[in-house]
Design a protein around this motif. Structure first.
Motif, mmCIF file in Angstrom:
data_model
loop_
_atom_site.group_PDB
_atom_site.id
_atom_site.type_symbol
_atom_site.label_atom_id
_atom_site.label_comp_id
_atom_site.label_asym_id
_atom_site.label_seq_id
_atom_site.Cartn_x
_atom_site.Cartn_y
_atom_site.Cartn_z
ATOM 1 N N UNK A 398 0.820 -1.216 0.000
ATOM 2 C CA UNK A 398 0.000 0.000 0.000
ATOM 3 C C UNK A 398 0.857 1.271 0.000
ATOM 4 N N UNK A 399 0.342 2.365 -0.591
ATOM 5 C CA UNK A 399 1.069 3.643 -0.576
ATOM 6 C C UNK A 399 1.386 4.084 0.852
ATOM 7 N N UNK A 400 2.576 4.608 1.035
ATOM 8 C CA UNK A 400 2.985 5.098 2.342
ATOM 9 C C UNK A 400 3.459 4.046 3.304
ATOM 10 N N UNK A 401 3.407 2.797 2.917
ATOM 11 C CA UNK A 401 3.842 1.729 3.806
ATOM 12 C C UNK A 401 5.348 1.798 4.029
ATOM 13 N N UNK A 402 5.754 1.467 5.260
ATOM 14 C CA UNK A 402 7.182 1.423 5.585
ATOM 15 C C UNK A 402 7.770 0.053 5.325
ATOM 16 N N UNK A 403 6.948 -0.872 4.856
ATOM 17 C CA UNK A 403 7.413 -2.238 4.670
ATOM 18 C C UNK A 403 7.652 -2.582 3.214
ATOM 19 N N UNK A 404 7.806 -3.860 2.979
ATOM 20 C CA UNK A 404 7.988 -4.366 1.624
ATOM 21 C C UNK A 404 7.395 -5.770 1.557
ATOM 22 N N UNK A 405 7.154 -6.222 0.356
ATOM 23 C CA UNK A 405 6.655 -7.565 0.152
ATOM 24 C C UNK A 405 7.385 -8.206 -1.003
ATOM 25 N N UNK A 406 7.381 -9.529 -1.016
ATOM 26 C CA UNK A 406 8.128 -10.164 -2.082
ATOM 27 C C UNK A 406 7.967 -11.657 -2.143
ATOM 28 N N UNK A 407 8.846 -12.228 -2.922
ATOM 29 C CA UNK A 407 8.935 -13.667 -3.110
ATOM 30 C C UNK A 407 10.253 -14.117 -2.493
ATOM 31 N N UNK A 408 10.176 -15.107 -1.606
ATOM 32 C CA UNK A 408 11.352 -15.555 -0.865
ATOM 33 C C UNK A 408 11.644 -17.011 -1.187
ATOM 34 N N UNK A 409 12.900 -17.290 -1.514
ATOM 35 C CA UNK A 409 13.411 -18.652 -1.627
ATOM 36 C C UNK A 409 14.289 -18.858 -0.404
ATOM 37 N N UNK A 410 13.864 -19.739 0.508
ATOM 38 C CA UNK A 410 14.500 -19.841 1.827
ATOM 39 C C UNK A 410 14.995 -21.243 2.127
ATOM 40 N N UNK A 411 16.252 -21.358 2.484
ATOM 41 C CA UNK A 411 16.794 -22.562 3.091
ATOM 42 C C UNK A 411 16.931 -22.367 4.592
ATOM 43 N N UNK A 412 17.349 -21.187 5.003
ATOM 44 C CA UNK A 412 17.471 -20.846 6.422
ATOM 45 C C UNK A 412 17.551 -19.334 6.523
ATOM 46 N N UNK A 413 17.673 -18.827 7.750
ATOM 47 C CA UNK A 413 17.900 -17.390 7.915
ATOM 48 C C UNK A 413 19.293 -16.989 7.465
ATOM 49 N N UNK A 414 20.160 -17.953 7.168
ATOM 50 C CA UNK A 414 21.523 -17.682 6.690
ATOM 51 C C UNK A 414 21.681 -17.895 5.194
ATOM 52 N N UNK A 415 20.680 -18.493 4.559
ATOM 53 C CA UNK A 415 20.775 -18.838 3.141
ATOM 54 C C UNK A 415 19.418 -18.616 2.487
ATOM 55 N N UNK A 416 19.294 -17.524 1.725
ATOM 56 C CA UNK A 416 18.009 -17.181 1.137
ATOM 57 C C UNK A 416 18.199 -16.238 -0.051
ATOM 58 N N UNK A 417 17.156 -16.153 -0.869
ATOM 59 C CA UNK A 417 17.096 -15.185 -1.963
ATOM 60 C C UNK A 417 15.768 -14.465 -1.865
#
Length: 515
Positions: A398-417
């Motif tokens: 939404x306009x004005x949002x402080x966040x972001x959204x996306x598509x995540x490819x996750x193996x762990x919190x140490x290995x992701x795209x």
């Protein structure tokens, strides 16, 4: 079941435990930090599996909040006791004991694989991992593994046994060590099962060598359930360790046995699929450990896994038939019909805590923490189901949002795209690997705060695209699970990052597995 293809459960489905319950086979696999946890599949033929639920299926049943990747729900097994299915499993926390949640073994029960499943009954006074039940008449036994008390070499592991009260699941004594491995120097005995042996006596089935390239299936025999157990002189009975990464499958192990209605025996095992890396080498792919099936026959009272072949094969013919017909491409369109389908999970918390599926198929995600941090993340993910996959979703911030959204490819919190867009339409493709954080590319969405995001994955490489235009090529090699570091393969799906008071919407999700 004359012809079939392995894996029978593609994507990260490790440590399979299986049993026959009435006219169905029931299979449960590890899920580590993801919730709902312990996916439950059923089948009529051991080849075509349908997920019907989770043994850890609802908020409040079990707390995994704050756990790092590759912790949580380890190596379940499933057995029939009377008219009930019983799953036993272990919650594993960090080695330093810093996690405040409950760890250890527990049991959950149901009269139908589809649930409902009971709240956990904790099995007190027993350490280690990888529990499994054995029924002997009206007596109930639990076996598992733990580091040897007086280890003579690194990785030496003991298999133990203790009798349980069949009503309360509490130990009736102190666990007794019944086996110390196939040979001197053997390491990481895991996933033990004690099974009634055709012709009389008992067989102890266990994995050894660690759940990587040295993984193997070993057996031992005892006249009494309580032992002593003598190792089979031909151990290991099944392994790909001598193939290195040159076979179709590697890391084969963690077997469980089941008998079908015709009297034939089968084994479920885990295995990985090595893939070519960009440097010319071969390494484990993104999928992690998958569930495969091999026929089992008995010769002189000893099990033959994949008789005549001794290997987990991609295509299996058990009755002299030809190759199975080509599998239809897997297509996932949308998030579910009226409710999220069973494949969707969250990291350390249930999707109902941060996601809502609207009647029109649009998914609303409340903001959560950074995907690289251990905390309440708003990632709705599902197992990456193939080596060549196209996955896409439309994200709106939404306009004005402080966040972001996306598509995540996750193996762990140490290995992701992460491929994401913010409220201003700024797109970034970020790759995180152990020791490195790289913004691979930035760009702009065609609409403000809205973008069609797509990842096209081919083995350990891929492409990130925005609104149909290529943003960047991506090297995924360092995301692949590493032995001793990651027990979990890749998940993929939408993510929202930002304050919980703000939302991101996702729509038109599509996942296609290419042949």
């Amino acid at each position: 079941m004359a012809r079939y293809r392995n894996p029978v459960l593609a994507g990260c489905h490790p440590d399979p435990g299986v049993c026959r319950f009435g006219d169905e086979f029931v299979l449960v696999t590890s899920s580590f930090e993801y919730l709902p946890g312990l996916p439950v599949h059923v089948s009529r033929d051991l080849v075509e599996w349908q997920q019907v639920g989770h043994a850890i299926e609802r908020p409040g049943q079990l707390d995994l909040a704050g756990l790092e990747s590759s912790r949580g729900l380890f190596a379940p097994s499933v057995r029939v006791i009377g008219d009930r299915l019983v799953v036993v499993c272990t919650v594993v926390g960090p080695d330093d004991g810093s996690w405040p949640g409950r760890t250890g073994h527990f049991a959950v029960t149901a009269t139908d694989a589809r649930g409902p499943w009971s709240d956990p009954v904790w099995i007190d006074g027993v350490g280690g991992i990888d529990p499994c039940l054995t029924v002997d008449g009206d007596r109930l036994w639990l076996t598992g593994t733990r580091p040897a008390a007086d280890a003579r070499w690194a990785g030496q592991t003991d298999v133990w046994l203790v009798e349980l009260d069949p009503t309360t699941f509490q130990p009736l004594g102190v666990p007794t060590v019944i086996w110390g491995g196939a040979m001197i120097g053997a390491v990481w005995a895991e996933g033990p099962r004690i099974l009634s042996r055709p012709g009389g006596g008992w067989m102890l089935l266990a994995a050894e060598g660690g759940t990587a390239g040295e993984h193997a299936v070993c057996v031992a025999y005892g006249d009494e359930l309580t032992g002593p157990y003598v190792s089979d002189p031909g151990n290991p009975r099944l392994s790909h360790r001598e193939l290195g990464r040159r076979g179709e499958f590697a890391a084969v192990g963690h077997a469980d046995l089941v008998q079908d209605a015709t009297g034939a025996w089968w084994a479920t095992v885990l295995a990985t699929r090595p893939v070519a890396a960009g440097d010319g080498g071969v390494r484990e792919g993104l999928l992690g450990r998958e569930t495969c099936l091999v026929p089992v026959e008995w010769e002189d009272g000893r099990p033959l896994f994949a008789p005549g072949v001794g290997r987990v094969q991609r295509e299996v013919s058990t009755a002299g038939g030809g190759a199975p017909p080509a599998a239809a491409p897997l297509v996932v369109a949308g998030f579910g019909a009226g409710a999220l389908d069973l494949a969707w999970t969250g990291v350390g918390r249930h999707p109902v805590e941060f996601a809502e599926l609207e009647a029109d198929g649009v998914l609303t995600l409340r903001g959560g923490g950074e995907p690289a941090e251990v905390g309440p993340r708003s990632f709705l993910g599902r197992r990456l189901p193939g080596e060549r996959v196209d996955v896409s979703v439309t994200i709106r911030v939404p306009p004005g949002s402080a966040g972001r959204g996306g598509l995540l490819l996750r193996v762990s919190e140490r290995a992701l795209l992460e491929l994401s867009v913010d409220a201003g339409g700024v797109v970034q493709c970020l790759r995180l690997t152990p020791g490195e954080r790289s913004v691979l590319a930035t760009g702009s969405a065609s609409g403000s705060g809205e973008a069609r995001l797509e990842l096209s994955i081919d083995g350990l490489g891929g492409r990130a695209s925005v609104d149909g235009a290529l943003l960047t090529e991506v090297d995924l090699t360092e995301l692949a699970p590493e032995a001793g570091r990651d027990f979990v393969g890749a998940w993929v799906g939408p993510i929202a990052v930002g304050p919980p008071s703000e939302v991101v919407t996702a729509s038109d999700f599509r996942l296609v597995v290419r042949p």
